[in-house]
Write a protein that holds these residues in place. Structure first.
Motif, mmCIF file in Angstrom:
data_model
loop_
_atom_site.group_PDB
_atom_site.id
_atom_site.type_symbol
_atom_site.label_atom_id
_atom_site.label_comp_id
_atom_site.label_asym_id
_atom_site.label_seq_id
_atom_site.Cartn_x
_atom_site.Cartn_y
_atom_site.Cartn_z
ATOM 1 N N PHE A 1 -2.944 -7.083 -7.693
ATOM 2 C CA PHE A 1 -3.838 -6.844 -6.573
ATOM 3 C C PHE A 1 -4.402 -5.432 -6.642
ATOM 4 C CE2 PHE A 1 -0.830 -10.011 -4.898
ATOM 5 C CZ PHE A 1 -1.721 -10.995 -4.517
ATOM 6 N N GLU A 2 -5.661 -5.307 -6.273
ATOM 7 C CA GLU A 2 -6.263 -4.011 -6.001
ATOM 8 C C GLU A 2 -6.423 -3.926 -4.488
ATOM 9 O OE1 GLU A 2 -10.428 -1.540 -6.735
ATOM 10 O OE2 GLU A 2 -10.023 -3.387 -7.855
ATOM 11 N N LEU A 3 -5.448 -3.338 -3.836
ATOM 12 C CA LEU A 3 -5.424 -3.313 -2.382
ATOM 13 C C LEU A 3 -6.433 -2.301 -1.854
ATOM 14 C CD1 LEU A 3 -1.564 -3.488 -1.796
ATOM 15 C CD2 LEU A 3 -3.217 -5.363 -2.035
ATOM 16 N N VAL A 4 -7.212 -2.736 -0.871
ATOM 17 C CA VAL A 4 -8.284 -1.919 -0.314
ATOM 18 C C VAL A 4 -7.901 -1.510 1.099
ATOM 19 C CG1 VAL A 4 -10.745 -1.807 0.247
ATOM 20 C CG2 VAL A 4 -9.961 -3.178 -1.709
ATOM 21 N N GLU A 5 -7.894 -0.224 1.355
ATOM 22 C CA GLU A 5 -7.566 0.282 2.684
ATOM 23 C C GLU A 5 -8.788 0.274 3.587
ATOM 24 O OE1 GLU A 5 -4.920 3.689 3.093
ATOM 25 O OE2 GLU A 5 -4.963 3.857 0.912
ATOM 26 N N GLU A 6 -8.546 0.243 4.894
ATOM 27 C CA GLU A 6 -9.624 0.365 5.855
ATOM 28 C C GLU A 6 -9.969 1.837 6.057
ATOM 29 O OE1 GLU A 6 -6.664 -0.858 6.511
ATOM 30 O OE2 GLU A 6 -6.727 -2.818 7.503
ATOM 31 N N ARG A 7 -11.251 2.104 6.224
ATOM 32 C CA ARG A 7 -11.689 3.477 6.478
ATOM 33 C C ARG A 7 -12.082 3.577 7.945
ATOM 34 N NH1 ARG A 7 -15.638 5.805 1.953
ATOM 35 N NH2 ARG A 7 -15.013 7.664 3.113
ATOM 36 N N THR A 8 -11.112 3.807 8.771
ATOM 37 C CA THR A 8 -11.332 3.879 10.219
ATOM 38 C C THR A 8 -10.574 5.058 10.788
ATOM 39 O OG1 THR A 8 -9.483 2.344 10.551
ATOM 40 C CG2 THR A 8 -11.701 1.396 10.490
ATOM 41 N N LEU B 1 0.829 -1.206 0.000
ATOM 42 C CA LEU B 1 0.000 0.000 0.000
ATOM 43 C C LEU B 1 0.868 1.262 0.000
ATOM 44 C CD1 LEU B 1 -3.026 -0.626 2.421
ATOM 45 C CD2 LEU B 1 -3.106 -0.079 -0.017
ATOM 46 N N GLN B 2 1.884 1.262 0.837
ATOM 47 C CA GLN B 2 2.763 2.419 0.909
ATOM 48 C C GLN B 2 3.491 2.632 -0.414
ATOM 49 O OE1 GLN B 2 5.419 2.450 4.275
ATOM 50 N NE2 GLN B 2 6.828 3.874 3.312
ATOM 51 N N ALA B 3 3.950 1.546 -1.014
ATOM 52 C CA ALA B 3 4.666 1.678 -2.286
ATOM 53 C C ALA B 3 3.747 2.223 -3.378
ATOM 54 C CB ALA B 3 5.233 0.318 -2.701
ATOM 55 N N GLN B 4 2.498 1.764 -3.412
ATOM 56 C CA GLN B 4 1.564 2.275 -4.411
ATOM 57 C C GLN B 4 1.247 3.752 -4.175
ATOM 58 O OE1 GLN B 4 -1.816 -0.359 -4.357
ATOM 59 N NE2 GLN B 4 -0.745 -1.997 -5.436
ATOM 60 N N ALA B 5 1.094 4.122 -2.897
ATOM 61 C CA ALA B 5 0.828 5.533 -2.599
ATOM 62 C C ALA B 5 2.013 6.408 -2.987
ATOM 63 C CB ALA B 5 0.511 5.692 -1.112
ATOM 64 N N VAL C 1 7.070 -0.898 -6.030
ATOM 65 C CA VAL C 1 5.726 -1.477 -6.111
ATOM 66 C C VAL C 1 5.800 -2.930 -6.573
ATOM 67 C CG1 VAL C 1 3.537 -1.403 -7.373
ATOM 68 C CG2 VAL C 1 4.504 0.691 -6.430
ATOM 69 N N ASP C 2 6.555 -3.181 -7.628
ATOM 70 C CA ASP C 2 6.677 -4.548 -8.143
ATOM 71 C C ASP C 2 7.298 -5.475 -7.094
ATOM 72 O OD1 ASP C 2 5.630 -3.601 -10.505
ATOM 73 O OD2 ASP C 2 7.595 -3.311 -11.455
ATOM 74 N N SER C 3 8.293 -4.974 -6.379
ATOM 75 C CA SER C 3 8.953 -5.802 -5.366
ATOM 76 C C SER C 3 8.010 -6.117 -4.209
ATOM 77 C CB SER C 3 10.203 -5.085 -4.842
ATOM 78 O OG SER C 3 11.135 -4.862 -5.880
ATOM 79 N N THR C 4 7.261 -5.133 -3.757
ATOM 80 C CA THR C 4 6.353 -5.380 -2.631
ATOM 81 C C THR C 4 5.202 -6.291 -3.029
ATOM 82 O OG1 THR C 4 5.196 -3.311 -3.171
ATOM 83 C CG2 THR C 4 6.905 -3.218 -1.462
ATOM 84 N N ILE C 5 4.721 -6.196 -4.262
ATOM 85 C CA ILE C 5 3.670 -7.108 -4.722
ATOM 86 C C ILE C 5 4.207 -8.533 -4.787
ATOM 87 C CG2 ILE C 5 2.228 -7.726 -6.685
ATOM 88 C CD1 ILE C 5 1.138 -5.435 -5.053
ATOM 89 N N ALA C 6 5.440 -8.702 -5.250
ATOM 90 C CA ALA C 6 6.040 -10.038 -5.276
ATOM 91 C C ALA C 6 6.188 -10.599 -3.863
ATOM 92 C CB ALA C 6 7.403 -9.983 -5.969
ATOM 93 N N ALA C 7 6.593 -9.754 -2.916
ATOM 94 C CA ALA C 7 6.716 -10.207 -1.527
ATOM 95 C C ALA C 7 5.353 -10.570 -0.951
ATOM 96 C CB ALA C 7 7.377 -9.118 -0.681
#
Length: 497
Positions: free
Chosen positions: A286-293, A209-213, A267-273
């Motif tokens: 992946f389409e990573l979904v964050e929590e809304r809290t 998530l952090q890498a995509q952001a 991003v590619d490295s974190t998705i592979a991990a």
């Protein structure tokens, strides 16, 4: 010369942006605290929507969490090009289901249960049957190899035998208890492995998530600086700006492109991990979904957390069981000095036996069947100090197990306190990073206006862009680092998945 020196310093300064996966210090899906959002929710609304200042506000965009699907693993390994929607809870479930480390832990626990059954068999009756047929030199005796001189006869028969341990004064009972405790220890180790995998899934999920952001930040930075470079280029052609301004703009754009390349690679490295932790052996989007809290603050009392950790940590429970098992085994080795009392019984028949009509061996087989019951006591007298050495070895190992348990308790206290301090620091960094991003946006806005009016230099604008990008990256990193610190704190507390 001074201008070129400033340009060189800016190049060096902007070159320091690179991304590394976060590595914080296994966790009930409902027990893990909700992932935080920035404490200052007004930040996105207060930021002027100008160039790079929209980057931080863009980090608030989230998607609704999808309900966990029972066929999630099959979807991941299918050839469909669509990206898999994935929440943190789904990632944890997939990791528990598919990660081989979890399977290994469970299989070892099942194997240890069979060891317990093997040891417990000594307490149960031993029932066996035999069929024997002998052709021999009638009436001869075995005179070598044995103290007894048993006679040999032609005969055939069948029978059964039964033996039952009556008591060995605690040896077998302690061995069975020790084996049962080892089984419990292995089950606790399996749970600890599961918690390790859950923590690894959380780390991989938040890293991705952090890498995509950060990639979004880098892309927006390239777009913004490209626009500035184009404007400066047109103004330079009209002789309204100097070539030095154009050179600075081109350097800033090049640095932004390098930042984007590093972000895409991360991003590619974190998705592979993440795929590896989830037990997927194929490249998966992946389409990573964050929590809304809301942002939950860390628990205020660390002593309560330490007490809970000492009660819940499965690895500590495993060592406690191992310590108790070692004590039981020591007692079993000590009890070898006591006698062993067993009950024995046999019954059978001899349909084929010597024909004594000619008077060769009359009345040797009086009856066509046989049977007997009895009790046997085995008393150890001397075996070269074997039992004494075994009892001493078991005693030392039991003491070593006690010290191992004490050492782990000390480390748990240290780790929980360290994780709690880290969570508090990360929580505070979220607010500070939000304020820094807000001020950086304001600084960039002022620098842009001064540059447009001809009151500021390209150096001032470049420095403001650099600080704004740095603040945006720090703000994104602070959010996910805090979420990771919460997962780490729950792991150290032994919150079960």
């Amino acid at each position: 010369m001074k201008g070129y020196t400033i340009a060189l310093l800016l190049c060096v300064a902007t070159g320091r942006y690179g991304f590394a996966q976060a590595q914080p210090a296994s966790l009930d899906g409902t027990g893990i605290p909700a992932a935080p959002q920035p404490q200052n929710e007004r930040l996105a609304n207060q930021m002027p929507v100008v160039d790079e200042r929209a980057l931080v506000a863009g980090m608030h965009a989230t998607n609704e969490a999808q309900t966990a699907s029972p066929t999630l693993f099959q979807q991941a390994n299918s050839a469909t090009p669509a990206a898999m929607r994935l929440t943190r809870e789904q990632a944890e479930q997939m990791a528990i289901k598919n990660n081989p480390r979890v399977s290994v832990g469970r299989l070892l626990a099942l194997a240890q249960h069979q060891v317990y059954r093997e040891v417990r068999s000594a307490e149960l009756p031993n029932f066996s049957g035999a069929i024997t047929a002998v052709d021999a030199n009638e009436g001869s005796r075995i005179t070598a190899g044995y103290l007894t001189a048993s006679a040999l006869f032609i005969h055939a028969g069948a029978g059964v035998s039964l033996s039952q341990l009556l008591t060995d004064f605690g040896k077998t009972v302690n061995l069975v208890s020790s084996s049962k405790l080892l089984e419990k220890a292995q089950n606790a180790n399996a749970l600890a492995t599961t918690e390790d995998v859950v923590l690894a899934a959380d780390q991989a999920f938040y890293n991705a998530l952090q890498a995509q952001a950060l990639l979004k930040v880098a892309e927006q930075t390239v777009e913004t600086r490209g626009s500035v470079e184009h404007q400066v280029s047109e103004l330079a052609k009209s002789k309204l700006k100097s070539n030095l301004d154009l050179s600075f703009a081109e350097v800033n754009l090049a640095q932004a492109k390098l930042l984007q390349l590093d972000a895409q690679n991360n991003v590619d490295s974190t998705i592979a991990a993440l795929s590896a932790v989830l037990g997927l052996d194929k490249q998966t989007s992946f389409e990573l979904v964050e929590e809304r809290t809301e942002v939950p603050a860390p628990p205020p009392d660390v002593d309560v957390l330490i007490k809970a950790a000492l009660q819940q940590r499965p690895d500590l429970q495993a060592l406690n069981f191992n310590q108790q098992a070692a004590e039981k085994y020591h007692r079993a080795q000590r009890d070898q000095f006591f006698p062993t009392i067993s009950a024995l019984g046999v019954v059978g028949g001899s349909p084929v036996r010597p024909d004594c009509i000619s008077g060769c061996f009359p009345n040797y087989f009086i009856s066509s069947w046989y049977g007997a019951v009895g009790v046997n006591m085995s008393i150890p007298i001397f075996n070269g100090f074997l039992y004494s050495a075994q009892a001493s070895e078991a005693s030392y190992r039991a003491k070593a197990a006690t010290e191992n348990t004490r050492d782990l308790r000390d480390r748990i206290v240290r780790d929980v306190r360290t994780a709690w301090l880290g969570a508090n620091t990360a929580f505070q960094r979220v607010g500070v990073a939000a304020e820094l991003a807000k001020q950086a946006d304001l600084s960039l806005s002022l620098a842009q206006e001064r540059y447009k009016l001809g009151l500021g230099s390209i150096v001032e604008l470049s420095q403001a862009q650099l600080q704004q990008a740095d603040a945006a990256i720090g703000y994104v990193a602070a959010q996910y680092q805090y979420r990771l610190s919460l997962s780490s704190l729950n792991f150290e507390m032994g919150v079960r998945p």
